[in-house]
Design a protein around this motif. Structure first.
Motif, short mmCIF file in Angstrom:
data_model
loop_
_atom_site.label_atom_id
_atom_site.label_comp_id
_atom_site.label_asym_id
_atom_site.label_seq_id
_atom_site.Cartn_x
_atom_site.Cartn_y
_atom_site.Cartn_z
N MET A 1 0.84 -1.16 -0.01
CA MET A 1 -0.09 -0.11 -0.05
C MET A 1 0.83 1.26 -0.16
N GLU A 2 0.44 2.11 -1.09
CA GLU A 2 1.48 3.50 -1.12
C GLU A 2 1.01 4.15 0.35
N ARG A 3 2.42 5.05 0.71
CA ARG A 3 2.31 5.94 1.86
C ARG A 3 2.48 7.23 1.34
N TRP A 4 1.91 7.97 1.94
CA TRP A 4 2.07 9.39 1.86
C TRP A 4 2.39 10.08 3.18
N PRO A 5 3.68 11.11 3.22
CA PRO A 5 3.82 11.38 4.37
C PRO A 5 2.63 12.49 5.05
N ALA A 6 1.96 13.16 4.19
CA ALA A 6 0.87 14.05 4.57
C ALA A 6 -0.09 13.11 5.43
N LEU A 7 -0.44 12.07 4.83
CA LEU A 7 -1.49 11.18 5.42
C LEU A 7 -0.85 10.33 6.65
N GLU A 8 0.54 10.04 6.45
CA GLU A 8 1.05 9.82 7.78
C GLU A 8 1.05 10.56 8.87
N LEU A 9 1.18 12.05 8.70
CA LEU A 9 1.09 12.93 9.62
C LEU A 9 -0.30 13.17 10.15
N ALA A 10 -1.19 13.21 9.33
CA ALA A 10 -2.64 13.04 9.79
C ALA A 10 -3.04 12.00 10.66
N GLY A 11 -2.61 10.91 10.40
CA GLY A 11 -2.62 9.72 10.98
C GLY A 11 -2.13 9.61 12.28
N THR A 12 -1.38 10.41 12.89
CA THR A 12 -0.71 10.31 14.06
C THR A 12 -1.89 10.70 15.27
N PRO A 131 18.28 21.43 10.55
CA PRO A 131 17.58 20.08 10.16
C PRO A 131 16.22 19.88 10.87
N HIS A 132 15.70 20.73 11.70
CA HIS A 132 14.52 20.79 12.20
C HIS A 132 13.48 21.52 11.17
N GLY A 133 14.03 22.78 11.04
CA GLY A 133 13.23 23.52 9.93
C GLY A 133 13.08 22.77 8.60
N ALA A 134 14.15 21.99 7.83
CA ALA A 134 14.16 21.37 6.92
C ALA A 134 13.28 20.14 6.83
N LEU A 135 12.98 19.63 8.08
CA LEU A 135 11.99 18.37 8.20
C LEU A 135 10.64 19.07 8.07
N LEU A 136 10.13 20.07 8.90
CA LEU A 136 8.77 20.52 8.89
C LEU A 136 8.68 21.27 7.40
N ALA A 137 9.71 21.69 6.75
CA ALA A 137 9.54 22.27 5.36
C ALA A 137 9.12 21.05 4.41
N ALA A 138 10.01 19.99 4.71
CA ALA A 138 9.50 18.68 3.79
C ALA A 138 8.22 18.27 3.97
N LEU A 139 7.73 18.11 5.46
CA LEU A 139 6.45 17.48 5.54
C LEU A 139 5.41 18.66 4.87
N SER A 140 5.56 19.82 5.01
CA SER A 140 4.66 20.89 4.34
C SER A 140 4.72 20.64 2.80
N ARG A 141 5.74 20.59 2.25
CA ARG A 141 5.74 20.43 0.86
C ARG A 141 5.12 18.97 0.65
N ALA A 142 5.19 17.87 1.10
CA ALA A 142 4.56 16.64 1.17
C ALA A 142 2.96 16.79 1.26
N ALA A 143 2.76 17.75 2.01
CA ALA A 143 1.11 18.05 2.17
C ALA A 143 0.61 18.64 1.01
N ILE A 144 1.65 19.80 0.45
CA ILE A 144 1.19 20.57 -0.80
C ILE A 144 1.00 19.47 -2.10
N ASP A 145 1.80 18.61 -2.04
CA ASP A 145 1.96 17.75 -3.28
C ASP A 145 0.63 16.87 -3.04
N PHE A 146 0.39 16.26 -1.81
CA PHE A 146 -0.62 15.52 -1.71
C PHE A 146 -2.11 16.39 -2.19
N LEU A 147 -2.01 17.46 -1.52
CA LEU A 147 -3.52 18.11 -1.63
C LEU A 147 -3.74 18.78 -2.88
#
Length: 205
Positions: A1-12, A131-147
């Motif tokens: 099953m495909e995993r999306w970081p945005a869905l993983e974040l929402a699923g916490t 690295p923390h800012g980079a992580l947050l930015a990557a999660l945000s970009r992943a959500a933008i790509d998903f939406l």
């Protein structure tokens, strides 16, 4: 099953198995465990498998989750959102602004790598030393790509009793995020039908 970081974040935010809601980002230890579990889903330069969350990073991920879940609620509308936070959603315009501002925290440039006899690959170049800012930015970009991608149209909030997950529908008639939720929903429907039938029989008697 495909995993999306945005869905993983929402699923916490998820059903805890006992009728309540669990938060996989409740503590810094929980947040660290979750971040490291995203290694391989996020760009390699993030180094998610080596990151450790502090209170500030945990707070910022939780706030980003609030924005993502608010936009997920907007995406599934007019169907109802997840009941976990339906009564306290971040306003959609605030969620958009927060997501976009967080995505802009890291400026990146794609670099093409094409080694001898290997297929072309993309490496992300960043001047960021946070690295923390980079992580947050990557999660945000992943959500933008998903939406902004085709999977948004298949996003659903699971309607099974007690479930609070969002999921991407993989076939036309899918109503629930997983088989166990489908079994629970069918059992609840069966119980309601028989209870109504019993009440009707009692009224006639």
């Amino acid at each position: 099953m495909e995993r999306w970081p945005a869905l993983e974040l929402a699923g916490t935010i998820r059903h805890d198995g006992d009728g309540g809601v669990a938060d996989d980002l409740a503590t810094t230890e929980d947040a660290t465990r979750w971040i490291r579990g995203q290694d391989g889903l996020l760009p390699a330069h993030i180094g998610a498998g080596e990151l450790t969350a502090d209170e500030d990073l945990k707070r910022q991920i939780v706030e980003l989750r609030r924005a993502v879940r608010a936009l997920f609620a907007r995406a599934v509308s007019p169907a109802p959102p997840s009941p976990a936070d339906a009564h306290r959603l971040m306003p959609a315009e605030q969620a958009l602004a927060h997501l976009n501002a967080t995505a802009a925290r890291e400026l990146i440039a794609p670099q093409l790598e094409w080694r001898h006899e290997a297929p072309p690959a993309v490496r992300l170049l960043t001047a960021q030393d946070d690295p923390h800012g980079a992580l947050l930015a990557a999660l945000s970009r992943a959500a933008i790509d998903f939406l902004s991608g085709p999977q948004r149209e298949q996003l659903r909030a699971c309607t099974a009793p007690r479930c609070v997950r969002y999921f991407v529908k993989s076939h036309g008639r899918q109503e629930w995020c997983k088989t166990s939720c489908g079994n629970r929903a069918r059992a609840a429907r069966h119980y309601r039908r028989h209870r109504v039938a019993s009440e009707d029989d009692s009224a006639l008697g």
